[in-house]
Scaffold this motif. Structure first.
Motif, short mmCIF file in Angstrom:
data_model
loop_
_atom_site.label_atom_id
_atom_site.label_comp_id
_atom_site.label_asym_id
_atom_site.label_seq_id
_atom_site.Cartn_x
_atom_site.Cartn_y
_atom_site.Cartn_z
N GLY A 166 -47.54 74.67 -9.66
CA GLY A 166 -47.35 73.27 -9.31
C GLY A 166 -45.93 72.80 -9.57
O GLY A 166 -45.33 72.09 -8.74
N LEU A 170 -42.82 71.36 -6.85
CA LEU A 170 -42.06 70.11 -6.99
C LEU A 170 -40.55 70.34 -7.02
O LEU A 170 -39.79 69.41 -6.73
CB LEU A 170 -42.51 69.38 -8.26
CG LEU A 170 -43.97 68.92 -8.29
CD1 LEU A 170 -44.26 68.17 -9.58
CD2 LEU A 170 -44.31 68.07 -7.07
N ASN A 175 -41.79 65.19 -3.88
CA ASN A 175 -42.87 64.21 -3.75
C ASN A 175 -43.75 64.52 -2.54
O ASN A 175 -43.74 63.78 -1.55
CB ASN A 175 -42.31 62.79 -3.65
CG ASN A 175 -41.69 62.31 -4.94
OD1 ASN A 175 -42.40 62.03 -5.90
ND2 ASN A 175 -40.37 62.25 -4.98
N VAL A 179 -51.17 68.23 -0.97
CA VAL A 179 -51.13 69.63 -1.40
C VAL A 179 -52.52 70.21 -1.22
O VAL A 179 -53.51 69.63 -1.68
CB VAL A 179 -50.67 69.78 -2.87
CG1 VAL A 179 -50.70 71.25 -3.30
CG2 VAL A 179 -49.28 69.20 -3.07
N VAL A 192 -52.69 73.33 -10.81
CA VAL A 192 -51.70 72.76 -9.88
C VAL A 192 -51.82 71.24 -9.83
O VAL A 192 -50.82 70.51 -9.87
CB VAL A 192 -51.89 73.37 -8.47
CG1 VAL A 192 -51.06 72.60 -7.44
CG2 VAL A 192 -51.49 74.84 -8.47
N ILE A 196 -48.86 68.53 -11.05
CA ILE A 196 -48.28 67.58 -10.09
C ILE A 196 -48.52 66.14 -10.51
O ILE A 196 -47.61 65.31 -10.52
CB ILE A 196 -48.84 67.85 -8.68
CG1 ILE A 196 -48.28 69.18 -8.15
CG2 ILE A 196 -48.49 66.71 -7.72
CD1 ILE A 196 -48.89 69.64 -6.84
N LYS A 197 -49.74 65.82 -10.90
CA LYS A 197 -50.05 64.44 -11.28
C LYS A 197 -49.38 64.05 -12.60
O LYS A 197 -48.84 62.94 -12.73
CB LYS A 197 -51.57 64.28 -11.40
CG LYS A 197 -52.30 64.34 -10.06
CD LYS A 197 -51.95 63.16 -9.16
CE LYS A 197 -52.83 63.10 -7.94
NZ LYS A 197 -52.54 61.93 -7.08
N SER A 199 -46.68 65.13 -13.68
CA SER A 199 -45.22 65.04 -13.45
C SER A 199 -44.83 63.72 -12.80
O SER A 199 -43.66 63.48 -12.54
CB SER A 199 -44.76 66.20 -12.56
OG SER A 199 -44.91 67.44 -13.23
N CYS A 201 -46.31 62.32 -9.85
CA CYS A 201 -46.57 62.18 -8.41
C CYS A 201 -47.92 61.51 -8.17
O CYS A 201 -48.88 62.14 -7.72
CB CYS A 201 -46.53 63.56 -7.73
SG CYS A 201 -44.94 64.38 -7.85
N THR A 204 -49.43 61.57 -4.53
CA THR A 204 -49.76 62.85 -3.90
C THR A 204 -51.28 63.04 -3.87
O THR A 204 -51.95 62.87 -4.88
CB THR A 204 -49.12 64.02 -4.67
OG1 THR A 204 -47.70 63.87 -4.67
CG2 THR A 204 -49.48 65.36 -4.03
N ILE A 206 -54.26 65.64 -3.51
CA ILE A 206 -54.49 67.07 -3.69
C ILE A 206 -55.92 67.38 -3.26
O ILE A 206 -56.88 66.77 -3.74
CB ILE A 206 -54.26 67.49 -5.16
CG1 ILE A 206 -52.81 67.14 -5.56
CG2 ILE A 206 -54.53 68.98 -5.34
CD1 ILE A 206 -52.55 67.13 -7.02
#
Length: 323
Positions: A166, A170, A175, A179, A192, A196-197, A199, A201, A204, A206
């Motif tokens: 993940g 990024l 962004n 995904v 993943v 992502i979350k 971090s 985002c 996003t 998923i």
């Protein structure tokens, strides 16, 4: 393991695991993330798609990421047992040989025999059993042979290792709007999605993708608890006996939805990718099958990342797919 919750998986934990994976003596690769437009793949979609090529990863799949983090946290000289349809077992065997540890892989009878032979070539014992019996055999090994069970998807160290994928996404697409991740027991999807979350985002979306005949996470979302089923699919790596409790909790928190694809759509995806020069196994194609068969809503103009999660398919298997 029973005490682990979704909230116990923190950004700091995942970042530490990424450092472990990156520096692992197992040689984990930062795999290419390529734009669809730079391939010969046909497309009827008006969106910006990137493909994450984990089929080019060490041992042929993403599994080595989680294994690298798991083994880094085990004592030397252990005797381990796991269950796997092939890809985790291959990475487990590869790591066992590197670290000089003993191991056993309990495999479903539906897994390709070539996978069993490959795992045995690393000096690891293999026992093939019906899918519903996998955990019974693992428990017997733990109780009677004093082996340590390394779970192939329901394990925090494993999930944290998979999260490294993940973070790599990024770095190239900071962004992403969407995904898409193949889902079996849920370890990759959970890792993943959490990376992502956590971090930042937040927007996003998923999506996890499962075969219709092996939709344990899809059914778990409906039942609002992790459930099992008698899974059957050409994508044997996405057909575990049950969804993992920790992956389920993380997916509930971070994943937009689980969508389903048919085995015929998976077969077609293998062939389409192969014609474009990408060797991807059925289990690695589910996310790709979802986008080309319009399973994902509202993609026009969006930045989308698709993970091709593994490429462990032999010439003997490829002949069974349409040209």
């Amino acid at each position: 393991m029973e005490d682990m919750t979704a909230d116990s998986i923190t950004l700091q934990m995942l970042q530490q695991a990424r450092d472990t994976v990156t520096s692992s003596p197992l040689g984990v690769i930062s795999t290419p993330l390529i734009p669809w437009c730079q391939t010969t793949l046909p497309s009827h979609l008006s969106c910006n798609i990137h493909l994450k090529l984990e089929n080019m990863q060490r041992t042929g799949s993403f599994k080595i990421r989680g294994v690298a983090n798991q083994f880094a946290r085990q004592s030397k000289g252990g005797h381990f047992v796991t269950m796997s349809a092939g890809n985790y077992g291959k990475s487990f065997a590869y790591a066992s040989k590197h670290y000089g540890t003993k191991g056993k892989v309990v495999m479903p009878e539906t897994a390709p025999m070539s996978r069993s032979l490959l795992i045995q070539s690393f000096g690891i014992e293999v026992e093939r059993v019906p899918t519903p019996c996998l955990m019974d055999v693992v428990n017997r090994c733990v109780q009677e042979d004093n082996m340590t069970f390394l779970h192939s998807y329901n394990d925090p160290d494993l999930i944290a290792g998979h999260a490294s994928l993940g973070f790599e996404i990024l770095e190239v697409v900071p962004n992403p709007d969407v995904v898409l991740v193949c889902c079996g027991g849920g370890g990759l999807l959970a890792g993943v999605a959490a990376a992502i979350k956590l971090s930042g985002c937040e927007r996003t979306k998923i999506y996890g993708v499962e075969p219709e005949g092996a939709c344990t996470m899809y059914k778990s979302f409906i039942e609002k608890k992790p459930v099992g089923m008698d899974s059957k699919s050409i994508a044997s790596g996405l057909a575990p006996p049950f969804a993992g409790a920790l992956p389920y909790a993380l997916c509930q928190k971070y994943v937009e939805k689980i969508v389903l694809v048919t085995d015929e759509e998976i077969k077609s995806a293998v062939s389409t990718l192969y014609r474009a020069g990408l060797v991807v196994e059925p289990s690695g194609c589910a996310a790709f099958a979802a986008i080309v068969n319009d399973r994902i809503p509202d993609v026009t103009g969006k930045n989308i990342v698709i993970i091709l999660s593994g490429g462990n398919i032999g010439k003997d298997e490829l002949i069974n797919f349409p040209d």
